[in-house]
Design an enzyme around this catalytic site. Structure first.
Site, PDB file in Angstrom:
ATOM      1  N   ASN A  48      49.951  57.327  44.900  1.00  0.00           N
ATOM      2  CA  ASN A  48      49.997  58.760  45.248  1.00  0.00           C
ATOM      3  C   ASN A  48      49.957  59.039  46.749  1.00  0.00           C
ATOM      4  OD1 ASN A  48      47.311  58.118  45.455  1.00  0.00           O
ATOM      5  ND2 ASN A  48      46.560  59.899  44.347  1.00  0.00           N
ATOM      6  N   GLU A  67      37.870  53.028  45.452  1.00  0.00           N
ATOM      7  CA  GLU A  67      37.909  54.414  44.989  1.00  0.00           C
ATOM      8  C   GLU A  67      38.807  54.440  43.764  1.00  0.00           C
ATOM      9  OE1 GLU A  67      39.419  57.852  44.213  1.00  0.00           O
ATOM     10  OE2 GLU A  67      40.209  57.814  46.265  1.00  0.00           O
ATOM     11  N   CYS A  97      43.302  61.749  43.030  1.00  0.00           N
ATOM     12  CA  CYS A  97      41.977  61.380  42.508  1.00  0.00           C
ATOM     13  C   CYS A  97      41.040  62.573  42.583  1.00  0.00           C
ATOM     14  CB  CYS A  97      41.372  60.244  43.319  1.00  0.00           C
ATOM     15  SG  CYS A  97      42.463  58.871  43.536  1.00  0.00           S
TER      16      CYS A  97
HETATM   17  O1  G3P Z   1      44.013  60.369  45.058  1.00  0.00           O
HETATM   18  C1  G3P Z   1      43.690  60.007  46.329  1.00  0.00           C
HETATM   19  C2  G3P Z   1      42.484  60.728  46.853  1.00  0.00           C
HETATM   20  O2  G3P Z   1      41.995  60.011  47.892  1.00  0.00           O
HETATM   21  C3  G3P Z   1      42.740  62.178  47.178  1.00  0.00           C
HETATM   22  O3  G3P Z   1      42.977  62.482  48.484  1.00  0.00           O
HETATM   23  O4  G3P Z   1      43.514  63.994  50.341  1.00  0.00           O
HETATM   24  O5  G3P Z   1      44.405  64.465  48.065  1.00  0.00           O
HETATM   25  O6  G3P Z   1      41.996  64.763  48.531  1.00  0.00           O
HETATM   26  P1  G3P Z   1      43.246  64.010  48.874  1.00  0.00           P
END
Ligand code: G3P
Length: 478
Positions: free
Chosen positions: A158, A253, A287
């Site tokens: 992603n 993570e 995530c």
């Molecule tokens: O899914 C990856 C996670 O680290 C989300 O990052 O920047 O979308 O909150 P962000």
């Protein structure tokens, strides 16, 4: 074969001796878009060897020089934002605008890391012995932070660029070498990003990028005796890696089921806006996406109505056209999402929109009146479908949040800041956002998951520290 992207080893772009390639399927067209090398275990061995050698002299390279190279790489990365973003659009169907944002954010992250690194690695500690009982002041202890060695970085599909540089930059500024195994979907974007580091002029072997099948080189990489640290972002694979990895620091993570708790006094327009942004941006494939709404029954009808109104305005279609909702990454992902939706339907959830799917494209869907016996109440769809659970007390919401095996982030909406802080204290998640949707950034903030959501803390400062060890030298006076 000009059609297959080369992998990066010992400062050069190479073809694998396997003669095999791995196909990257465009999620929108569902046709092969790119091919990358299927590297062999011998090639991984070679990469590890060069990484070990390169690290030794890199660790002796002055910090300011390491920072200078990182700043250079950041600038080159930003200059190349257009072609890299184009790959992100084709490989992972990220909306064009968001794809550019990912690359720019990555450049900023690399620069920030260089700046932060020279500061936090530029100072150590000085301790004296007579503060501990029984000691005279005869021992002086000097501490500094030294690199771990070879860091293995495994980012997810992603954010193939951003979640790669969030591992690469801290590793390098701290004096480590870096081996990158990009996700298959996103591998070509990652190779382009690595090329920016190549153009910046880092020493040979310091950064490598191997592509290939997980079944062939996955375990081989993560269990490799030359690896001194693994930084992984992704799904359940991380749990398997943590069981197999040796006695090395792990940064992981592994996803979340971020809850959005909505109290009766919340500003419902603000909540609805954040549910749309938090739950549906990049089609829910984050995530940190809002993955379950826990709303007080008394305001649930009003909130659902507001969310539905905004949801109907989302555009659905190809990433090239900057649509809000784009095809999810793969057919198997779309099938999984559909499975969760159908399970909820059978068990009586209220569909606020009709369920619609064409290929990997799934129309945004809000599922109201979801109950705890439905899979979607607990599982992570990683798609544009969002369950709403109506609650009769805040405690019920907190209970649902804490019963999850995940603990990445959560959010609470209320005008009562005291209440919000008390709720944050009881939520078993790495971060709680008050009056905003969960998010990792700004990228220097600590980012961590409890329970199955991860090991260790990320964010620029924490990642630099995590990729170092403390070394002490004690001066003993006669
Ligand atoms: O899914 C990856 C996670 O680290 C989300 O990052 O920047 O979308 O909150 P962000």
């Amino acid at each position: 074969d000009g059609d297959v992207y080369k992998y990066y080893s010992d400062g050069e772009w190479k073809k694998s001796s396997s003669g095999k390639s791995v196909s990257i399927v465009n999620p929108t067209t569902r046709k092969t878009q790119y091919k990358v090398q299927a590297c062999t275990q011998e090639e991984v061995n070679k990469v590890m060897e060069t990484a070990k050698v390169a690290q030794k002299s890199w660790a002796k390279t002055p910090l300011w020089k390491r920072a200078e190279l990182l700043h250079k790489a950041a600038a080159i990365l930003k200059d190349h934002k257009a072609p890299i973003a184009e790959c992100l659009v084709k490989e992972i169907a990220k909306p064009a605008k968001d794809a550019v944002t990912e690359v720019v954010r990555s450049g900023d992250l690399v620069s920030y890391c260089a700046e932060e690194g020279v500061r936090i690695l530029g100072e150590g500690k000085y301790l004296v012995s007579d503060s501990f009982p029984g000691n005279e002041r005869t021992k002086y202890c000097l501490t500094s932070k030294i690199p771990l060695g070879v860091v293995l970085a495994i980012p997810p599909f992603n954010y193939p660029v951003n979640l790669a540089v969030s591992k690469i930059a801290p590793a390098l500024i701290a004096g480590n070498s870096l081996v990158l195994k990009p996700p298959t979907q996103g591998a070509v974007s990652a190779l382009h990003m690595v090329h920016c580091f190549h153009l910046a002029g880092f020493p040979k072997g310091l950064i490598s990028c191997v592509t290939g099948k997980g079944s062939e080189i996955g375990d081989f990489l993560t269990m490799h005796p030359s690896v001194n640290c693994i930084s992984f972002t992704g799904g359940d694979t991380g749990i398997a890696i943590s069981k197999k990895a040796g006695m090395i620091p792990l940064q992981m993570e592994l996803g979340g089921k971020d809850a959005c708790i909505v109290l009766e006094d919340a500003d419902l327009d603000l909540v609805a806006g954040n549910i749309i942004k938090g739950g549906f941006s990049y089609s829910g494939q984050r995530c940190t996406a809002v993955k379950v709404v826990l709303v007080m029954e008394s305001v649930a009808d009003a909130l659902v109505e507001k969310v539905n109104a905004k949801l109907s305005k989302l555009t659905v279609g190809p990433p090239e056209e900057n649509c809000d909702i784009t095809p999810v990454v793969s057919e198997s992902s779309a099938n999984f999402i559909e499975g969760l939706v159908m399970d909820a339907k059978e068990k009586g959830a209220t569909f606020c929109q009709a369920y619609k799917r064409e290929g990997n494209l799934i129309w945004p869907l809000l599922l109201d009146n979801v109950r705890p016996d439905m899979r979607i109440a607990w599982e992570e769809p990683f798609g544009p479908v969002l369950p709403v659970i109506r609650i009769n007390s805040v405690e019920e919401g907190i209970h649902h949040c804490n019963a999850s095996n995940f603990g990445l982030q959560g959010c609470v909406f209320t005008k009562d800041i005291n209440k919000a802080i008390l709720i944050s204290d009881t939520m078993e998640t790495g971060t709680v956002q008050i009056n905003s949707a969960p998010a990792r950034g700004p990228d220097h903030f600590p980012f961590q998951g409890l329970k199955d959501s991860g090991i260790g803390s990320q964010g620029i400062t924490n990642s630099i520290n995590m990729m170092t060890k403390i070394k002490s030298t004690v001066i003993n006076l006669p």
